[in-house]
Scaffold this active site. Sequence first.
Site, mmCIF file in Angstrom:
data_model
loop_
_atom_site.group_PDB
_atom_site.id
_atom_site.type_symbol
_atom_site.label_atom_id
_atom_site.label_comp_id
_atom_site.label_asym_id
_atom_site.label_seq_id
_atom_site.Cartn_x
_atom_site.Cartn_y
_atom_site.Cartn_z
ATOM 1 N N HIS A 39 33.347 29.866 32.403
ATOM 2 C CA HIS A 39 34.075 31.312 32.465
ATOM 3 C C HIS A 39 33.121 32.295 31.572
ATOM 4 O O HIS A 39 33.239 32.291 30.721
ATOM 5 C CB HIS A 39 35.392 31.192 32.021
ATOM 6 C CG HIS A 39 36.369 32.348 32.353
ATOM 7 N ND1 HIS A 39 37.064 32.272 33.820
ATOM 8 C CD2 HIS A 39 36.481 33.407 32.024
ATOM 9 C CE1 HIS A 39 37.807 33.519 33.696
ATOM 10 N NE2 HIS A 39 37.453 34.161 32.577
ATOM 11 N N ASP A 41 32.874 36.613 32.227
ATOM 12 C CA ASP A 41 33.398 38.003 32.780
ATOM 13 C C ASP A 41 32.610 39.129 32.990
ATOM 14 O O ASP A 41 32.954 40.284 33.064
ATOM 15 C CB ASP A 41 34.821 38.381 31.959
ATOM 16 C CG ASP A 41 35.983 37.543 32.481
ATOM 17 O OD1 ASP A 41 36.325 37.387 33.503
ATOM 18 O OD2 ASP A 41 36.571 36.802 31.515
ATOM 19 N N GLU A 147 39.766 34.241 39.036
ATOM 20 C CA GLU A 147 40.829 34.107 38.032
ATOM 21 C C GLU A 147 42.243 34.862 38.477
ATOM 22 O O GLU A 147 42.242 35.838 38.244
ATOM 23 C CB GLU A 147 40.256 34.624 36.576
ATOM 24 C CG GLU A 147 41.177 34.414 35.490
ATOM 25 C CD GLU A 147 40.652 34.799 33.983
ATOM 26 O OE1 GLU A 147 41.206 34.434 32.998
ATOM 27 O OE2 GLU A 147 39.689 36.033 34.385
ATOM 28 N N HIS A 215 45.611 29.282 31.776
ATOM 29 C CA HIS A 215 46.612 30.549 31.910
ATOM 30 C C HIS A 215 47.920 30.115 32.467
ATOM 31 O O HIS A 215 49.008 30.917 32.756
ATOM 32 C CB HIS A 215 46.094 31.743 32.935
ATOM 33 C CG HIS A 215 45.128 32.655 32.214
ATOM 34 N ND1 HIS A 215 45.512 33.467 31.017
ATOM 35 C CD2 HIS A 215 43.672 32.495 32.231
ATOM 36 C CE1 HIS A 215 44.329 33.999 30.854
ATOM 37 N NE2 HIS A 215 43.339 33.579 31.266
ATOM 38 N N HIS A 236 38.782 27.674 30.575
ATOM 39 C CA HIS A 236 38.674 28.213 29.136
ATOM 40 C C HIS A 236 39.906 28.261 28.498
ATOM 41 O O HIS A 236 40.955 29.229 28.493
ATOM 42 C CB HIS A 236 38.123 29.876 29.312
ATOM 43 C CG HIS A 236 38.995 30.925 30.292
ATOM 44 N ND1 HIS A 236 39.308 30.347 31.885
ATOM 45 C CD2 HIS A 236 39.625 31.889 30.173
ATOM 46 C CE1 HIS A 236 40.119 31.287 32.227
ATOM 47 N NE2 HIS A 236 40.239 32.235 31.265
#
Length: 404
Positions: A39, A41, A147, A215, A236
């Site tokens: 992961h 970003d 995501e 998440h 992650h």
Amino acid sequence: MRQYLLLPLLLLTTPALAQQSPEKVAADVLAKTPVIDGHNDLAEQVRDLYGNDWSKIDLRGLSPDALAKVHSDIPSIRAGKLGGQFWSVYVDAKLPPLEGMKAVLEQIDGIDQMAARYPDTFKLVTNTRDFEAAMKAGKVASMKGMEGGGAIANSPAVLRQFYNLGVRYMTLTHNSTIDWADSCCDAPKSDGLSPQGVALIKEMNRIGMIVDLSHTSEATMNDALDATAAPVLFTHSNAKAIDQHPRNVSDAVLARMKQNGGVVMVTFVPGFLSQAVRDFDIKQEGAEAELKMRYTGDPAGAKAAIDQWRNANPRPRASIKDVADMIDHIVRQAGIDHVGIGGDFGGVSILPDGLGNVSTYPALFTELARRGYSKTDLAKIAQGNVLRVMRANEAVAAKLQGGK
């Protein structure tokens, strides 16, 4: 004759030959099996900071200030022995569906721009065979991961089209519950997955898109593990037994994840690594809310009071050792075959001491070697475990599609 037989034994037990330094162990491993990170970003950062205009950022060498924000450029990638990356395309679930899709598509376009601008460094791939070939050729094998399942707007057709654009995992939720899946950090709606959510998991299996459970709520994790025919990733996430953040994975789920064949890719976010940091964040959030209320109508006074509170209450720091502690715990609970690395570089403003950007993976692997992890173990953590999950998802998809 006896002297000749003893000579190899003497050579093998010579200290200089029998034991390499942790630095040398890590260097040897990463030279042969560079890191695959779950992961990053960077695409979101370029979209937010530079309007998705990749001509405004030169990854051949960023200034220290720019690198401190995005955490990735080509020199740091090379220094960090990064061999493969899932580049995250992020959507805030609070956005209206069309805005969410736009945000994801713009980031997908950004990753495509990046690969086109730096073909000597990045190679876009969509399957494990090409992923491994790109790494063997010295390129950073690059896959897309989405995501936030809110971006598909409840549509299997949109899910399939994101797959066609190269997305190979989908994080079911971000920090907001969506129509078909509950988030870790929001009020539940379905007590895990709704029937539509279960159907979407099965469609992800069918097309070969990896289920990412970072998440999600624990109920969603369990429902997804019930529904999936393929191994999952937590791209992650960390262990809840060490840090009670709801984002993290309980020992009970770690046990189920082991049976599923999945992998938890340990992340570097301090609030998910250290209970001391997590407790401080809660304390700071409460103090700042109280001060803002106390200084209602006086933003300058509120800012001064908050600054004073922060100066009097320094934030604790996480470190490389906290990351290694997380890996130790997951290995104890689930085994060496079920842990990887998902740094979340570019997704956070604060990182652990010693892990300031993507150049620092070797320091982490040195710490793990110092703790006694073998070269075989380190190679699994670096890339072997996640490659196994990728291959398994492709095999499940082939079977569900009748070999097509």
